[in-house]
Design a protein around this motif. Structure first.
Motif, PDB file in Angstrom:
ATOM      1  N   LEU A 200     -35.616 -16.463   0.587  1.00  0.00           N
ATOM      2  CA  LEU A 200     -35.114 -18.138  -0.062  1.00  0.00           C
ATOM      3  C   LEU A 200     -34.744 -19.161   0.840  1.00  0.00           C
ATOM      4  O   LEU A 200     -34.338 -18.806   1.120  1.00  0.00           O
ATOM      5  CB  LEU A 200     -34.201 -18.217  -1.238  1.00  0.00           C
ATOM      6  N   GLU A 201     -35.974 -20.240   0.503  1.00  0.00           N
ATOM      7  CA  GLU A 201     -35.117 -20.944   1.468  1.00  0.00           C
ATOM      8  C   GLU A 201     -34.580 -21.968   1.113  1.00  0.00           C
ATOM      9  O   GLU A 201     -34.804 -22.976   0.059  1.00  0.00           O
ATOM     10  CB  GLU A 201     -36.859 -21.767   2.118  1.00  0.00           C
ATOM     11  N   GLN A 202     -34.221 -23.151   1.802  1.00  0.00           N
ATOM     12  CA  GLN A 202     -33.336 -24.627   1.542  1.00  0.00           C
ATOM     13  C   GLN A 202     -34.156 -25.264   0.566  1.00  0.00           C
ATOM     14  O   GLN A 202     -34.104 -26.183  -0.520  1.00  0.00           O
ATOM     15  CB  GLN A 202     -32.573 -24.736   2.278  1.00  0.00           C
ATOM     16  N   ALA A 203     -36.075 -25.927   1.534  1.00  0.00           N
ATOM     17  CA  ALA A 203     -36.869 -26.959   0.183  1.00  0.00           C
ATOM     18  C   ALA A 203     -37.008 -25.572  -0.835  1.00  0.00           C
ATOM     19  O   ALA A 203     -37.038 -26.631  -1.800  1.00  0.00           O
ATOM     20  CB  ALA A 203     -37.822 -26.397   1.070  1.00  0.00           C
ATOM     21  N   GLN A 204     -36.442 -24.483  -1.124  1.00  0.00           N
ATOM     22  CA  GLN A 204     -37.631 -23.770  -2.587  1.00  0.00           C
ATOM     23  C   GLN A 204     -36.079 -24.144  -3.314  1.00  0.00           C
ATOM     24  O   GLN A 204     -35.869 -24.909  -4.610  1.00  0.00           O
ATOM     25  CB  GLN A 204     -36.569 -22.696  -2.736  1.00  0.00           C
ATOM     26  N   ILE A 205     -34.372 -23.787  -2.958  1.00  0.00           N
ATOM     27  CA  ILE A 205     -33.539 -24.524  -3.213  1.00  0.00           C
ATOM     28  C   ILE A 205     -33.927 -25.840  -4.020  1.00  0.00           C
ATOM     29  O   ILE A 205     -32.696 -26.065  -5.208  1.00  0.00           O
ATOM     30  CB  ILE A 205     -32.212 -24.403  -2.828  1.00  0.00           C
ATOM     31  N   LYS A 215     -25.014 -18.745  -7.272  1.00  0.00           N
ATOM     32  CA  LYS A 215     -24.484 -18.764  -6.092  1.00  0.00           C
ATOM     33  C   LYS A 215     -25.657 -18.398  -5.243  1.00  0.00           C
ATOM     34  O   LYS A 215     -26.584 -17.817  -5.655  1.00  0.00           O
ATOM     35  CB  LYS A 215     -23.748 -17.185  -6.549  1.00  0.00           C
ATOM     36  N   LEU A 216     -25.196 -18.458  -3.641  1.00  0.00           N
ATOM     37  CA  LEU A 216     -26.804 -18.850  -3.307  1.00  0.00           C
ATOM     38  C   LEU A 216     -26.694 -17.811  -1.813  1.00  0.00           C
ATOM     39  O   LEU A 216     -25.647 -16.874  -1.582  1.00  0.00           O
ATOM     40  CB  LEU A 216     -26.678 -20.017  -2.583  1.00  0.00           C
ATOM     41  N   PRO A 217     -27.561 -17.096  -1.406  1.00  0.00           N
ATOM     42  CA  PRO A 217     -27.818 -16.347  -0.082  1.00  0.00           C
ATOM     43  C   PRO A 217     -27.450 -17.630   1.085  1.00  0.00           C
ATOM     44  O   PRO A 217     -26.914 -18.764   0.725  1.00  0.00           O
ATOM     45  CB  PRO A 217     -28.957 -16.219   0.550  1.00  0.00           C
ATOM     46  N   SER A 218     -26.211 -17.261   1.710  1.00  0.00           N
ATOM     47  CA  SER A 218     -25.205 -17.027   2.871  1.00  0.00           C
ATOM     48  C   SER A 218     -26.937 -17.889   3.880  1.00  0.00           C
ATOM     49  O   SER A 218     -28.284 -17.608   3.748  1.00  0.00           O
ATOM     50  CB  SER A 218     -25.206 -16.277   4.070  1.00  0.00           C
ATOM     51  N   GLY A 219     -26.116 -19.504   4.626  1.00  0.00           N
ATOM     52  CA  GLY A 219     -27.189 -20.298   4.773  1.00  0.00           C
ATOM     53  C   GLY A 219     -27.651 -21.744   3.803  1.00  0.00           C
ATOM     54  O   GLY A 219     -27.646 -22.217   5.135  1.00  0.00           O
ATOM     55  N   LEU A 220     -27.426 -21.120   2.136  1.00  0.00           N
ATOM     56  CA  LEU A 220     -28.346 -22.370   2.052  1.00  0.00           C
ATOM     57  C   LEU A 220     -27.581 -22.687   1.356  1.00  0.00           C
ATOM     58  O   LEU A 220     -25.955 -22.267   0.630  1.00  0.00           O
ATOM     59  CB  LEU A 220     -28.946 -21.609   0.439  1.00  0.00           C
ATOM     60  N   ALA A 221     -27.746 -24.244   0.646  1.00  0.00           N
ATOM     61  CA  ALA A 221     -26.545 -24.814  -0.106  1.00  0.00           C
ATOM     62  C   ALA A 221     -27.005 -25.315  -1.375  1.00  0.00           C
ATOM     63  O   ALA A 221     -27.999 -25.807  -1.242  1.00  0.00           O
ATOM     64  CB  ALA A 221     -26.149 -26.279   0.987  1.00  0.00           C
TER      65      ALA A 221
END
Length: 233
Positions: A200-205, A215-221
């Motif tokens: 997962l990357e921030q752009a997807q989120i 709840k997201l992986p560490s480093g994503l907001a």
């Protein structure tokens, strides 16, 4: 007058005469049974509930509108089969090959398809509610508006899949799932624990639809656009 054959011609003749037949015609008229060969047969609009097709060759078979609810297709090869508006509800499909199938608006509700492959499949608006898909692969699959309500997706691979408007919000992730390069435009992930998800990357989120309980992986907001409006058909 006797015909003269060159040594090369005799060799070719002998090869053709004694070469084993490598393929045989599919038995489209046979009744459902394990390991049968229905390759590229037409089996449209039939009632095949509970059929035992374990290990069958169903490559390219047309099952459009056919009811296969409760069928056993474990380890069967359904690659490139047509399952448009078909039902495999409650089917046993562990290790089955559904790669590149066409299955728009089909029901896979409560299917047990652990370790199955749906790679490259066309599954727009497919119903996977309550499905058990641990270790299954949806790599490069088209899953627009697919419904995964209460599905078990532990270890499921969605790499490069199109998950636009798919609903994962009530699915269960008891371990990592893979989302490398998945397209997640308005994918519903409200309430999900994706902390162990990979790829997962921030752009997807930022494209997806979560909420305060996601709840997201560490480093994503979570983006400021969450929560998304209710889905409109």
């Amino acid at each position: 007058m006797a015909m003269h054959r060159s040594p090369l011609g005799l060799l070719a003749f002998a090869f053709l005469a004694f070469a084993p037949i490598s393929t045989r015609a599919a038995d489209c008229g046979s009744t459902a049974s394990p390991k049968l060969d229905w390759q590229e047969c037409t089996k449209k609009n039939l009632m095949l509930q509970g059929s035992d097709l374990e290990g069958a060759n169903l490559f390219g078979t047309d099952f459009s509108l056919t009811d296969l609810a409760g069928a056993n297709v474990k380890s069967a090869n359904l690659e490139k089969a047509t399952l448009v508006r078909a039902s495999l509800e409650g089917a046993q499909a562990g290790g089955a090959n559904f790669a590149k199938i066409e299955a728009y608006r089909s029901s896979f509700a409560k299917i047990v398809a652990e370790g199955a492959s749906f790679a490259g499949a066309e599954l727009q608006r497919a119903n996977f509610a309550g499905a058990k898909l641990t270790g299954a692969s949806f790599e490069k699959a088209e899953l627009g508006r697919a419904d995964f309500d209460e599905a078990v997706l532990t270890g499921t691979k969605f790499s490069f899949a199109n998950l636009s408007r798919a609903d994962l919000s009530n699915a269960t992730f008891e371990g990592p799932a893979m989302f490398d390069r998945a397209f997640m435009f308005l994918t519903r992930i409200e309430g999900l624990d994706l902390s162990a998800a990979t790829g997962l990357e921030q752009a997807q989120i930022d494209l997806a639809c979560g909420d305060a309980s996601t709840k997201l992986p560490s480093g994503l907001a979570a983006p400021a656009t969450w929560p998304c409006p209710a889905e409109q058909e």
